[in-house]
Design a protein around this motif. Structure first.
Motif, PDB file in Angstrom:
ATOM      1  N   VAL A  93       6.992 -31.200  13.049  1.00 37.85           N
ATOM      2  CA  VAL A  93       7.440 -29.805  13.009  1.00 37.85           C
ATOM      3  C   VAL A  93       7.717 -29.367  14.442  1.00 37.85           C
ATOM      4  O   VAL A  93       6.897 -29.558  15.332  1.00 37.85           O
ATOM      5  N   VAL A  94       8.897 -28.804  14.632  1.00 38.48           N
ATOM      6  CA  VAL A  94       9.262 -28.212  15.918  1.00 38.48           C
ATOM      7  C   VAL A  94       9.459 -26.727  15.657  1.00 38.48           C
ATOM      8  O   VAL A  94      10.245 -26.340  14.793  1.00 38.48           O
ATOM      9  N   SER A 103       9.595 -17.166  15.131  1.00 36.73           N
ATOM     10  CA  SER A 103       9.489 -18.613  15.225  1.00 36.73           C
ATOM     11  C   SER A 103       9.884 -19.251  13.897  1.00 36.73           C
ATOM     12  O   SER A 103       9.416 -18.834  12.842  1.00 36.73           O
ATOM     13  N   MET A 104      10.747 -20.263  13.970  1.00 36.87           N
ATOM     14  CA  MET A 104      11.208 -20.971  12.771  1.00 36.87           C
ATOM     15  C   MET A 104      10.597 -22.371  12.775  1.00 36.87           C
ATOM     16  O   MET A 104      10.832 -23.135  13.716  1.00 36.87           O
ATOM     17  N   PRO A 105       9.821 -22.733  11.747  1.00 38.34           N
ATOM     18  CA  PRO A 105       9.279 -24.096  11.686  1.00 38.34           C
ATOM     19  C   PRO A 105      10.348 -25.057  11.159  1.00 38.34           C
ATOM     20  O   PRO A 105      10.769 -24.967  10.015  1.00 38.34           O
ATOM     21  N   ILE A 106      10.792 -25.968  11.998  1.00 38.17           N
ATOM     22  CA  ILE A 106      11.846 -26.909  11.647  1.00 38.17           C
ATOM     23  C   ILE A 106      11.239 -28.301  11.547  1.00 38.17           C
ATOM     24  O   ILE A 106      10.591 -28.765  12.487  1.00 38.17           O
ATOM     25  N   VAL A 107      11.466 -28.967  10.411  1.00 37.53           N
ATOM     26  CA  VAL A 107      10.938 -30.318  10.199  1.00 37.53           C
ATOM     27  C   VAL A 107      12.050 -31.327  10.487  1.00 37.53           C
ATOM     28  O   VAL A 107      13.139 -31.234   9.931  1.00 37.53           O
ATOM     29  N   VAL A 114      18.627 -34.389  19.560  1.00 38.86           N
ATOM     30  CA  VAL A 114      18.875 -32.956  19.698  1.00 38.86           C
ATOM     31  C   VAL A 114      19.867 -32.504  18.624  1.00 38.86           C
ATOM     32  O   VAL A 114      19.707 -31.433  18.031  1.00 38.86           O
ATOM     33  N   LEU A 115      20.858 -33.339  18.337  1.00 45.42           N
ATOM     34  CA  LEU A 115      21.825 -33.013  17.293  1.00 45.42           C
ATOM     35  C   LEU A 115      21.141 -32.897  15.931  1.00 45.42           C
ATOM     36  O   LEU A 115      21.451 -31.989  15.151  1.00 45.42           O
ATOM     37  N   ASP A 116      20.180 -33.784  15.646  1.00 46.56           N
ATOM     38  CA  ASP A 116      19.416 -33.700  14.397  1.00 46.56           C
ATOM     39  C   ASP A 116      18.650 -32.381  14.322  1.00 46.56           C
ATOM     40  O   ASP A 116      18.575 -31.759  13.258  1.00 46.56           O
ATOM     41  N   LEU A 117      18.087 -31.960  15.440  1.00 45.66           N
ATOM     42  CA  LEU A 117      17.359 -30.683  15.480  1.00 45.66           C
ATOM     43  C   LEU A 117      18.316 -29.516  15.213  1.00 45.66           C
ATOM     44  O   LEU A 117      17.999 -28.612  14.435  1.00 45.66           O
ATOM     45  N   LYS A 118      19.495 -29.558  15.806  1.00 46.00           N
ATOM     46  CA  LYS A 118      20.486 -28.497  15.583  1.00 46.00           C
ATOM     47  C   LYS A 118      20.907 -28.451  14.112  1.00 46.00           C
ATOM     48  O   LYS A 118      21.037 -27.365  13.534  1.00 46.00           O
ATOM     49  N   ALA A 120      19.115 -29.448  11.579  1.00 46.18           N
ATOM     50  CA  ALA A 120      17.962 -28.965  10.813  1.00 46.18           C
ATOM     51  C   ALA A 120      17.824 -27.444  10.938  1.00 46.18           C
ATOM     52  O   ALA A 120      17.470 -26.766   9.973  1.00 46.18           O
ATOM     53  N   ILE A 121      18.116 -26.912  12.117  1.00 52.42           N
ATOM     54  CA  ILE A 121      18.090 -25.456  12.304  1.00 52.42           C
ATOM     55  C   ILE A 121      19.148 -24.818  11.412  1.00 52.42           C
ATOM     56  O   ILE A 121      18.891 -23.809  10.742  1.00 52.42           O
ATOM     57  N   LYS A 122      20.326 -25.405  11.382  1.00 49.24           N
ATOM     58  CA  LYS A 122      21.412 -24.893  10.545  1.00 49.24           C
ATOM     59  C   LYS A 122      21.001 -24.893   9.074  1.00 49.24           C
ATOM     60  O   LYS A 122      21.180 -23.899   8.369  1.00 49.24           O
ATOM     61  N   ARG A 123      20.412 -26.017   8.599  1.00 48.85           N
ATOM     62  CA  ARG A 123      19.970 -26.093   7.195  1.00 48.85           C
ATOM     63  C   ARG A 123      18.909 -25.038   6.899  1.00 48.85           C
ATOM     64  O   ARG A 123      18.936 -24.396   5.851  1.00 48.85           O
ATOM     65  N   TYR A 124      17.969 -24.863   7.815  1.00 51.22           N
ATOM     66  CA  TYR A 124      16.895 -23.884   7.638  1.00 51.22           C
ATOM     67  C   TYR A 124      17.468 -22.475   7.498  1.00 51.22           C
ATOM     68  O   TYR A 124      17.097 -21.728   6.584  1.00 51.22           O
TER      69      TYR A 124
END
Length: 183
Positions: A93-94, A103-107, A114-118, A120-124
């Motif tokens: 979890v980031v 704060s948004m918990p992103i898995v 970093v692209l995967d994190l971006k 995941a943020i979009k999906r969230y």
């Protein structure tokens, strides 16, 4: 075979067998036997009806499961898989802190970039919008052109670098900051 035939070819006996074990956990055996008697007729279910029954079962199972109880009622398969991967140590979890201090918990998976994190943020955000009924369109190209992700005073500028290369571990907090104009 046309789509109508495929959709209606689901046999209720197969659905009952799939449903039987979770219902044994939730209800007494007498309740299960009564529902078996009601649903063991030879009438096929449409795909829509079968999916609704599966959603109903998930809505009953998720609150009672200690691993999945934090998930919302209309859960997606991706959310269930993320929680299971998190529990098995295959994901982390980031926490992404926005400018408004939310704060948004992103898995993401352990070796995420970093692209995967971006993504995941979009999906969230998209899932959160869909659940709240919002129809506002977000231009993600614009968002990433105007904002940076920062961790420990370093901007995550290389989309191909892994989060571990930046020192980001489980439960780390990444900040979402508006870019300053460069001259």
């Amino acid at each position: 075979m046309n789509n109508q035939t495929i959709d209606e070819s689901l046999d209720t006996k197969a659905i009952v067998k799939i449903k039987q074990e979770p219902f044994n956990q939730l209800k007494g055996k007498a309740d299960v036997q009564q529902s078996d008697k009601k649903q063991t007729t030879d009438t096929p279910l449409s795909h829509k009806d079968a999916m609704q029954q599966v959603q109903d079962i998930l809505a009953e199972l998720i609150p009672s499961d200690p691993l999945l109880q934090d998930l919302p009622g209309q859960v997606t398969l991706e959310e269930v898989n993320s929680m299971i991967a998190l529990e098995h140590g295959q994901a982390m979890v980031v926490f992404v802190r926005r400018d408004d201090n939310i704060s948004m918990p992103i898995v993401v998976i352990q070796d995420a970039t970093v692209l995967d994190l971006k993504q995941a943020i979009k999906r969230y955000v998209m899932l959160k919008q869909a659940r709240s009924g919002s129809t506002q369109h977000i231009s993600w190209t614009y968002v990433w052109r105007r904002h940076w992700l920062y961790y420990d005073n370093q901007k995550l500028s290389d989309d191909k670098k892994t989060l571990k290369e930046y020192g980001i571990r489980n439960k780390a907090e990444v900040t979402f900051i508006k870019r300053l104009k460069e001259k």
